[in-house]
Design a protein around this motif. Structure first.
Motif, PDB file in Angstrom:
ATOM      1  N   VAL A   1     -39.491  -4.056  37.747  1.00 20.88           N
ATOM      2  CA  VAL A   1     -40.857  -3.548  37.905  1.00 20.88           C
ATOM      3  C   VAL A   1     -41.021  -2.411  36.907  1.00 20.88           C
ATOM      4  N   TYR A   2     -42.005  -2.561  36.024  1.00 18.86           N
ATOM      5  CA  TYR A   2     -42.185  -1.620  34.926  1.00 18.86           C
ATOM      6  C   TYR A   2     -43.262  -0.597  35.274  1.00 18.86           C
ATOM      7  N   GLY A   3     -42.830   0.555  35.744  1.00 15.22           N
ATOM      8  CA  GLY A   3     -43.752   1.630  36.065  1.00 15.22           C
ATOM      9  C   GLY A   3     -44.075   1.710  37.544  1.00 15.22           C
ATOM     10  N   THR A   4     -43.852   2.875  38.125  1.00 20.83           N
ATOM     11  CA  THR A   4     -44.174   3.086  39.548  1.00 20.83           C
ATOM     12  C   THR A   4     -45.054   4.309  39.735  1.00 20.83           C
ATOM     13  N   ASP A   5     -45.609   4.820  38.627  1.00 20.39           N
ATOM     14  CA  ASP A   5     -46.399   6.048  38.698  1.00 20.39           C
ATOM     15  C   ASP A   5     -47.834   5.844  38.204  1.00 20.39           C
ATOM     16  N   TYR A   6     -48.313   4.606  38.290  1.00 21.86           N
ATOM     17  CA  TYR A   6     -49.704   4.337  37.919  1.00 21.86           C
ATOM     18  C   TYR A   6     -50.644   4.868  39.015  1.00 21.86           C
ATOM     19  N   PRO A   7     -51.892   5.181  38.667  1.00 19.07           N
ATOM     20  CA  PRO A   7     -52.846   5.663  39.673  1.00 19.07           C
ATOM     21  C   PRO A   7     -53.401   4.506  40.524  1.00 19.07           C
ATOM     22  N   THR A   8     -52.499   3.836  41.245  1.00 16.84           N
ATOM     23  CA  THR A   8     -52.861   2.713  42.110  1.00 16.84           C
ATOM     24  C   THR A   8     -52.310   2.972  43.507  1.00 16.84           C
ATOM     25  N   ARG A   9     -52.612   2.091  44.443  1.00 15.59           N
ATOM     26  CA  ARG A   9     -52.263   2.350  45.843  1.00 15.59           C
ATOM     27  C   ARG A   9     -50.756   2.433  46.097  1.00 15.59           C
ATOM     28  N   ASP A  10     -49.938   1.767  45.272  1.00 15.34           N
ATOM     29  CA  ASP A  10     -48.487   1.893  45.457  1.00 15.34           C
ATOM     30  C   ASP A  10     -47.766   2.302  44.176  1.00 15.34           C
ATOM     31  N   GLY A  11     -48.536   2.681  43.150  1.00 15.98           N
ATOM     32  CA  GLY A  11     -47.931   3.154  41.910  1.00 15.98           C
ATOM     33  C   GLY A  11     -47.605   2.069  40.904  1.00 15.98           C
ATOM     34  N   THR A  12     -47.739   0.783  41.306  1.00 15.49           N
ATOM     35  CA  THR A  12     -47.472  -0.310  40.366  1.00 15.49           C
ATOM     36  C   THR A  12     -48.788  -0.904  39.871  1.00 15.49           C
ATOM     37  N   CYS A  13     -48.724  -1.606  38.738  1.00 15.65           N
ATOM     38  CA  CYS A  13     -49.936  -2.168  38.130  1.00 15.65           C
ATOM     39  C   CYS A  13     -50.630  -3.149  39.062  1.00 15.65           C
TER      40      CYS A  13
ATOM     41  N   PHE B   1     -36.358  -0.723  39.144  1.00 19.56           N
ATOM     42  CA  PHE B   1     -37.529   0.009  38.645  1.00 19.56           C
ATOM     43  C   PHE B   1     -37.248   0.527  37.239  1.00 19.56           C
ATOM     44  N   GLU B   2     -38.139   0.186  36.309  1.00 19.01           N
ATOM     45  CA  GLU B   2     -37.977   0.523  34.904  1.00 19.01           C
ATOM     46  C   GLU B   2     -39.139   1.408  34.451  1.00 19.01           C
ATOM     47  N   GLU B   3     -39.022   1.913  33.224  1.00 18.30           N
ATOM     48  CA  GLU B   3     -40.102   2.704  32.640  1.00 18.30           C
ATOM     49  C   GLU B   3     -41.322   1.814  32.366  1.00 18.30           C
ATOM     50  N   ARG B   4     -42.467   2.446  32.266  1.00 20.30           N
ATOM     51  CA  ARG B   4     -43.689   1.715  31.897  1.00 20.30           C
ATOM     52  C   ARG B   4     -43.509   0.982  30.567  1.00 20.30           C
ATOM     53  N   ARG B   5     -44.190  -0.140  30.424  1.00 16.27           N
ATOM     54  CA  ARG B   5     -44.245  -0.827  29.139  1.00 16.27           C
ATOM     55  C   ARG B   5     -45.487  -0.367  28.381  1.00 16.27           C
ATOM     56  N   GLN B   6     -45.335  -0.182  27.085  1.00 13.40           N
ATOM     57  CA  GLN B   6     -46.459   0.263  26.271  1.00 13.40           C
ATOM     58  C   GLN B   6     -47.589  -0.758  26.324  1.00 13.40           C
ATOM     59  N   GLY B   7     -48.816  -0.273  26.521  1.00 10.98           N
ATOM     60  CA  GLY B   7     -49.975  -1.151  26.514  1.00 10.98           C
ATOM     61  C   GLY B   7     -50.331  -1.762  27.849  1.00 10.98           C
ATOM     62  N   ASP B   8     -49.548  -1.474  28.902  1.00 11.98           N
ATOM     63  CA  ASP B   8     -49.857  -2.024  30.223  1.00 11.98           C
ATOM     64  C   ASP B   8     -50.907  -1.161  30.917  1.00 11.98           C
ATOM     65  N   PRO B   9     -52.151  -1.645  31.079  1.00 17.16           N
ATOM     66  CA  PRO B   9     -53.142  -0.869  31.827  1.00 17.16           C
ATOM     67  C   PRO B   9     -52.832  -0.883  33.324  1.00 17.16           C
ATOM     68  N   ALA B  10     -53.301   0.119  34.027  1.00 16.27           N
ATOM     69  CA  ALA B  10     -53.030   0.225  35.462  1.00 16.27           C
ATOM     70  C   ALA B  10     -53.752  -0.864  36.255  1.00 16.27           C
ATOM     71  N   TYR B  11     -54.941  -1.249  35.794  1.00 14.17           N
ATOM     72  CA  TYR B  11     -55.825  -2.089  36.615  1.00 14.17           C
ATOM     73  C   TYR B  11     -56.510  -3.124  35.733  1.00 14.17           C
ATOM     74  N   LEU B  12     -56.303  -4.399  36.026  1.00 14.14           N
ATOM     75  CA  LEU B  12     -56.965  -5.494  35.302  1.00 14.14           C
ATOM     76  C   LEU B  12     -57.469  -6.508  36.314  1.00 14.14           C
ATOM     77  N   VAL B  13     -58.729  -6.420  36.637  1.00 15.71           N
ATOM     78  CA  VAL B  13     -59.317  -7.308  37.645  1.00 15.71           C
ATOM     79  C   VAL B  13     -60.660  -7.817  37.130  1.00 15.71           C
TER      80      VAL B  13
END
Length: 324
Positions: A205-217, A277-289
């Motif tokens: 899982v790449y990134g757990t600190d996104y501004p989402t309900r559980d920190g993942t994309c 749990f891994e670091e964020r990947r470059q270019g991954d937006p937090a929210y794509l819906v």
């Protein structure tokens, strides 16, 4: 007859599975990423490359093609960055040749498989078709180029089209006969299920600190059969003359986080995932819906499968592969 290019791939084969109950179907696929076993036996199958102009011309000469549905494309974002020439030659150049042969044979209707990658990194909120189109990699740019070409061909030559911008496809056909087969596999749901089958050591899982309900994309997932039905609705609208030049998002309209997808996979299978749990990947937006209001209003399409249905049908498919 309907010509389906790339009909031996994941999404294309599910579309053919539905289309053969309504129309005569020809599938053209070079099997570079598709599989002959996924093509319904009711379809005429031709192994060949979209870049083979003589083959294309012979197909249009031999068969009364009413419309084309075009799935064939290279589609790995990372590969497109490393080898952009492949993506422009295959995704743009070969499509230009297809359009030329269509015009020469007076075929003026095409459903084009585009992508949400045309949007790049959105500004936030659900993405409508009016959102800024700013692709950030050669894959997304190649698809956007074809959309622009289709606009020009509609204005100048009367080429009628529907371009469908996919979000994330998931699941497998209810009949259990066809499903997702990619080498390498890059999609979250099959990666998790392959791990739960013991075919992978863990799930990253790449990134757990996104501004989402559980920190993942958070991503939009739509069942592959719902996606097939969106193509059917688009084809019927083109054949019926109710649309002529349109772009539609095809998504569930509701987002699920990476963490939630893993939890549903665990619940459906009754197995626990080993998550790294891994670091964020470059270019991954937090929210794509996606906003799917336009396709609902214009074509009467809406998704019928929920996330647990996607996981359930995908699990049925992957367990059958593991038993082979």
């Amino acid at each position: 007859m309907i010509l389906v290019i790339g009909g031996a791939g994941y999404i294309g084969s599910h579309f053919v599975e539905e289309l053969v109950e309504r129309e005569s179907v020809i599938v053209l696929d070079n099997l570079s990423t598709g599989f002959r076993r996924l093509v319904n036996e009711k379809a005429i199958f031709i192994e060949g490359d979209l870049a083979d102009r003589d083959l294309l011309h012979s197909i249009f000469t031999k068969y009364p093609i009413a419309a084309v549905v075009h799935f064939a494309a290279a589609s790995l974002v990372g590969e497109s960055v490393a080898n952009p020439q492949k993506y422009y030659v295959n995704n743009v150049g070969a499509t230009l040749q297809l359009l030329q042969v269509m015009l020469e044979n007076q075929v003026d209707k095409i459903v084009f498989s585009s992508t949400a990658a045309t949007y790049g990194i959105p500004d936030g909120g659900k993405i409508t078709e009016e959102a800024a189109v700013r692709p950030i990699n050669p894959y997304g740019r190649s698809k956007r180029m074809v959309e622009l070409i289709l606009e020009d061909y509609h204005r100048s030559y009367g080429m009628n089209y529907v371009a469908l911008r996919y979000f994330n496809a998931g699941g497998a056909h209810e009949n259990g006969r066809i499903g997702e087969m990619h080498t390498p596999e890059t999609h979250l749901i099959p990666i998790v299920l392959q791990h739960l089958l013991g075919e992978r050591e863990s799930v990253s899982v790449y990134g757990t600190d996104y501004p989402t309900r559980d920190g993942t994309c958070i991503r939009d997932y739509v069942h592959v059969t719902d996606l097939a039905h969106a193509h059917l609705a688009s084809l019927e609208a083109l054949l019926g003359g109710t649309v002529a030049a349109q772009v539609f998002n095809v998504g569930n309209g509701a987002g699920f986080s990476v963490g939630e997808v893993i939890e549903v996979c665990e619940a459906i299978t009754g197995r626990k995932a080993d998550v790294k749990f891994e670091e964020r990947r470059q270019g991954d937006p937090a929210y794509l819906v996606a906003s799917n209001e336009k396709i609902k209003e214009r074509l009467g399409w809406q998704p019928t499968y929920k996330l647990p249905d996607m996981i359930r049908t995908a699990w049925k498919w992957h367990t059958s592969l593991a038993d082979e």
